[in-house]
Write a protein that holds these residues in place. Sequence first.
Motif, PDB file in Angstrom:
ATOM      1  N   HIS A 140       0.795  -1.293   0.113  1.00  0.00           N
ATOM      2  CA  HIS A 140       0.158   0.013  -0.003  1.00  0.00           C
ATOM      3  C   HIS A 140       1.017   1.257   0.046  1.00  0.00           C
ATOM      4  O   HIS A 140       0.487   2.148  -0.797  1.00  0.00           O
ATOM      5  CB  HIS A 140      -0.932   0.123   1.150  1.00  0.00           C
ATOM      6  N   LEU A 141       1.928   1.397   0.642  1.00  0.00           N
ATOM      7  CA  LEU A 141       2.801   2.261   0.805  1.00  0.00           C
ATOM      8  C   LEU A 141       3.556   2.691  -0.438  1.00  0.00           C
ATOM      9  O   LEU A 141       3.620   3.767  -0.807  1.00  0.00           O
ATOM     10  CB  LEU A 141       3.707   2.113   2.029  1.00  0.00           C
ATOM     11  N   ARG A 142       3.932   1.565  -1.152  1.00  0.00           N
ATOM     12  CA  ARG A 142       4.585   1.684  -2.231  1.00  0.00           C
ATOM     13  C   ARG A 142       3.672   2.310  -3.355  1.00  0.00           C
ATOM     14  O   ARG A 142       4.032   3.219  -4.289  1.00  0.00           O
ATOM     15  CB  ARG A 142       5.110   0.382  -2.862  1.00  0.00           C
ATOM     16  N   LYS A 143       2.415   1.905  -3.344  1.00  0.00           N
ATOM     17  CA  LYS A 143       1.506   2.117  -4.240  1.00  0.00           C
ATOM     18  C   LYS A 143       1.070   3.897  -3.917  1.00  0.00           C
ATOM     19  O   LYS A 143       1.095   4.496  -5.098  1.00  0.00           O
ATOM     20  CB  LYS A 143       0.219   1.665  -4.054  1.00  0.00           C
ATOM     21  N   ARG A 144       0.996   4.228  -2.794  1.00  0.00           N
ATOM     22  CA  ARG A 144       0.765   5.576  -2.258  1.00  0.00           C
ATOM     23  C   ARG A 144       2.014   6.398  -2.965  1.00  0.00           C
ATOM     24  O   ARG A 144       1.769   7.294  -3.313  1.00  0.00           O
ATOM     25  CB  ARG A 144       0.403   5.693  -0.776  1.00  0.00           C
ATOM     26  N   LEU A 145       3.063   5.975  -2.580  1.00  0.00           N
ATOM     27  CA  LEU A 145       4.279   6.810  -2.955  1.00  0.00           C
ATOM     28  C   LEU A 145       4.308   6.978  -4.462  1.00  0.00           C
ATOM     29  O   LEU A 145       4.564   8.063  -4.841  1.00  0.00           O
ATOM     30  CB  LEU A 145       5.543   6.033  -2.573  1.00  0.00           C
ATOM     31  N   ASP A 146       4.201   5.822  -4.989  1.00  0.00           N
ATOM     32  CA  ASP A 146       4.039   5.860  -6.544  1.00  0.00           C
ATOM     33  C   ASP A 146       2.927   6.937  -6.965  1.00  0.00           C
ATOM     34  O   ASP A 146       3.438   7.531  -7.972  1.00  0.00           O
ATOM     35  CB  ASP A 146       3.681   4.391  -6.891  1.00  0.00           C
ATOM     36  N   SER A 147       1.686   6.736  -6.522  1.00  0.00           N
ATOM     37  CA  SER A 147       0.695   7.689  -7.174  1.00  0.00           C
ATOM     38  C   SER A 147       1.055   9.315  -6.818  1.00  0.00           C
ATOM     39  O   SER A 147       0.747  10.149  -7.536  1.00  0.00           O
ATOM     40  CB  SER A 147      -0.411   7.466  -6.702  1.00  0.00           C
ATOM     41  N   GLU A 148       1.607   9.362  -5.541  1.00  0.00           N
ATOM     42  CA  GLU A 148       2.278  10.964  -5.190  1.00  0.00           C
ATOM     43  C   GLU A 148       3.150  11.396  -6.496  1.00  0.00           C
ATOM     44  O   GLU A 148       3.184  12.524  -6.654  1.00  0.00           O
ATOM     45  CB  GLU A 148       2.578  10.776  -3.867  1.00  0.00           C
TER      46      GLU A 148
END
Length: 119
Positions: free
Chosen positions: A47-55
């Motif tokens: 989830h954190l990677r996804k969030r970082l990626d989308s940011e």
Amino acid sequence: MNKKELFERFTYLEKQIGELYAQFGELKGNLVQLIEENHHLSVENHHLRKRLDSETKEQDGQDNELLHPEAKATAVGEGYDNLARIYEEGFHICNVHFGSPRDEEDCLFCLLFLNKQQK
Ligand SMILES: [Zn+2]
């Protein structure tokens, strides 16, 4: 070795086996905890990677999910792969026995759960 000594040896061994058994139980408990913790960490990491990626993508002036709707489908697939892998490694993923080692045989609850995840 006389009969009394033999009896004492047996009693001693019996006690040792009991202690070993208790230690096994304790280790098994620790292993289950580690597997669950590992599972939660990998989900959180995902989830954190996804969030970082989308940011990062947002900073580039792109709306990731609108431009790439398949990204969401991949995430569901990865979650399924994780569970399938844990199951293949020989552990239960069903809510009945979650995290405990599986026998050689397939577990119906696990298979039902995997089927549900796949749809
Ligand atoms: Zn199971």
